[in-house]
Design an enzyme around this catalytic site. Structure first.
Site, mmCIF file in Angstrom:
data_model
loop_
_atom_site.group_PDB
_atom_site.id
_atom_site.type_symbol
_atom_site.label_atom_id
_atom_site.label_comp_id
_atom_site.label_asym_id
_atom_site.label_seq_id
_atom_site.Cartn_x
_atom_site.Cartn_y
_atom_site.Cartn_z
ATOM 1 N N VAL A 108 72.820 18.797 3.957
ATOM 2 C CA VAL A 108 71.714 18.017 4.527
ATOM 3 C C VAL A 108 72.241 16.841 5.353
ATOM 4 O O VAL A 108 71.490 15.930 5.688
ATOM 5 C CB VAL A 108 70.766 17.507 3.410
ATOM 6 C CG1 VAL A 108 70.056 18.670 2.742
ATOM 7 C CG2 VAL A 108 71.517 16.668 2.369
ATOM 8 N N HIS A 124 68.384 23.550 3.617
ATOM 9 C CA HIS A 124 67.796 22.565 2.691
ATOM 10 C C HIS A 124 67.303 21.307 3.396
ATOM 11 O O HIS A 124 67.117 20.271 2.762
ATOM 12 C CB HIS A 124 68.828 22.210 1.606
ATOM 13 C CG HIS A 124 69.177 23.371 0.725
ATOM 14 N ND1 HIS A 124 70.364 23.464 0.028
ATOM 15 C CD2 HIS A 124 68.489 24.512 0.452
ATOM 16 C CE1 HIS A 124 70.388 24.607 -0.641
ATOM 17 N NE2 HIS A 124 69.266 25.265 -0.399
ATOM 18 N N CYS A 132 55.955 13.001 5.260
ATOM 19 C CA CYS A 132 54.888 12.407 4.454
ATOM 20 C C CYS A 132 54.226 13.507 3.635
ATOM 21 O O CYS A 132 53.810 14.528 4.174
ATOM 22 C CB CYS A 132 53.861 11.719 5.348
ATOM 23 S SG CYS A 132 52.403 11.169 4.413
ATOM 24 N N CYS A 183 53.777 5.927 4.127
ATOM 25 C CA CYS A 183 53.510 6.444 5.469
ATOM 26 C C CYS A 183 52.689 5.429 6.272
ATOM 27 O O CYS A 183 51.690 4.911 5.781
ATOM 28 C CB CYS A 183 52.753 7.775 5.358
ATOM 29 S SG CYS A 183 52.275 8.470 6.957
ATOM 30 N N GLY A 223 83.071 26.842 2.096
ATOM 31 C CA GLY A 223 82.924 25.647 1.268
ATOM 32 C C GLY A 223 81.706 25.610 0.383
ATOM 33 O O GLY A 223 81.034 24.588 0.301
ATOM 34 N N SER A 224 81.410 26.713 -0.282
ATOM 35 C CA SER A 224 80.305 26.712 -1.244
ATOM 36 C C SER A 224 80.701 27.529 -2.461
ATOM 37 O O SER A 224 81.263 28.614 -2.331
ATOM 38 C CB SER A 224 79.041 27.305 -0.622
ATOM 39 O OG SER A 224 78.013 27.386 -1.598
ATOM 40 N N SER A 225 80.401 27.004 -3.643
ATOM 41 C CA SER A 225 80.648 27.765 -4.864
ATOM 42 C C SER A 225 79.450 28.668 -5.160
ATOM 43 O O SER A 225 79.451 29.412 -6.123
ATOM 44 C CB SER A 225 80.920 26.823 -6.032
ATOM 45 O OG SER A 225 79.903 25.851 -6.124
ATOM 46 N N LEU A 267 89.380 23.806 3.945
ATOM 47 C CA LEU A 267 88.471 24.263 4.994
ATOM 48 C C LEU A 267 88.903 23.839 6.403
ATOM 49 O O LEU A 267 88.969 24.665 7.317
ATOM 50 C CB LEU A 267 87.052 23.742 4.714
ATOM 51 C CG LEU A 267 86.140 24.575 3.816
ATOM 52 C CD1 LEU A 267 85.802 25.901 4.471
ATOM 53 C CD2 LEU A 267 86.749 24.829 2.460
HETATM 54 ZN ZN LIG Z 1 51.082 10.307 6.093
#
Ligand SMILES: [Zn+2]
Length: 280
Positions: A108, A124, A132, A183, A223-225, A267
């Site tokens: 992310v 993800h 919001c 928001c 790079g991920s298990s 990596l």
């Molecule tokens: Zn909102």
């Protein structure tokens, strides 16, 4: 598998796989550790730091959300300041030069896009934006950062241990005094536009990833298990289709038995060598 995991033997096989083109990438936290973003699990597969907040905990009430945003705000500078490493840059070159048909990431941190892979699919979501829960409006995280800084003038970067989802450990009194922003349009609850543990990936995004994997000739895991099903399902799907799966990761993964090629290598170094061999 011994020969497959050795440096000398594994890389040429990976070069041959990518030389045929049409390879989709599925990347994970191990690709971003060289950018200073820690992985939840080390090569031993043992969980580091505390468990991340779940979607259910975030929804459950204001105290949990205050804790999330306080920690996230404290860790923000590290995430916002993280830069793509040589691994992300090699992936971008391989995508531009042709061997890679698609890049899907479980991360992310936005580092694939920052490296130049503009069409990387963020399975993800991304920490650079906020959604919001009331009106579904999506806004830049930088905008919220400014509002949180104004609302919490005495708040300083007091955290110590950055977690992969971009937050830090904080003393309870700092958390209790943190002021959360709502928001600006509807007063609704703001949530980072990332998929929390315990939350489902949006259906259209899952379908897009299945399509990219179906269109590919092979899948390369970086790079991920593969501990979470949201990524593992694409590996299983590829293997079930009779297509090769290659994995470059430090330590074991949940899909090692499905992999035609398995490299336990750093990596950044591996991807740089791979790109060089392929003239990317
Ligand atoms: Zn909102």
């Amino acid at each position: 598998m011994d020969g497959m995991t050795a440096h000398e033997d594994g890389l040429p096989a990976l070069v041959r796989l990518l030389a045929g083109g049409g390879v989709a990438v599925l990347s994970g936290a191990g690709l971003s550790t060289e950018s200073g973003i820690p992985d939840y699990r080390g090569p031993d597969g043992i969980r580091r730091h505390r468990a991340p907040m779940t979607y259910q905990e975030f929804l459950a009430g204001e105290p949990a959300r205050r804790r999330y945003w306080a920690r996230s705000h404290a860790g923000r500078a590290v995430i916002a300041g993280a830069r793509p490493n040589v691994g992300h840059l090699a992936v971008a070159r391989l995508r531009a030069a042709g061997p890679l048909s698609a890049v899907i990431t479980q991360n992310v941190d936005g580092l694939h896009r920052a490296a130049g892979t503009a069409d990387a699919v963020e399975l993800h979501g991304g920490l650079d934006r906020v959604i919001c829960l009331g009106c579904a409006a999506v806004s830049p995280r930088a905008e919220l950062d400014e509002r949180l800084a104004v609302l919490n003038p005495a708040f300083r970067d007091a955290g110590s241990r950055l977690n992969p989802d971009g937050d830090v450990e904080l003393p309870e009194d700092l958390v209790a005094s943190f002021v959360v922003a709502d928001c600006t349009r509807c007063g609704g609850v703001l949530k980072p536009d990332v998929v929390f543990f315990g939350e489902s990936v949006p259906k259209d995004r899952v379908e897009l990833c299945y399509r990219l994997v179906d269109e590919a000739r092979a899948l390369l895991v970086l790079g991920s298990s593969l501990t979470v099903m949201s990524g593992l399902r694409f590996v299983r799907h590829t293997a079930k289709s009779g297509k090769p799966v290659a994995i470059v990761n430090r330590g074991t993964t949940r899909a090692d038995a499905l992999a035609a090629l398995r490299l336990d290598r750093p990596l950044g170094e591996t991807l740089t060598a791979l790109a060089a061999h392929l003239g990317a």
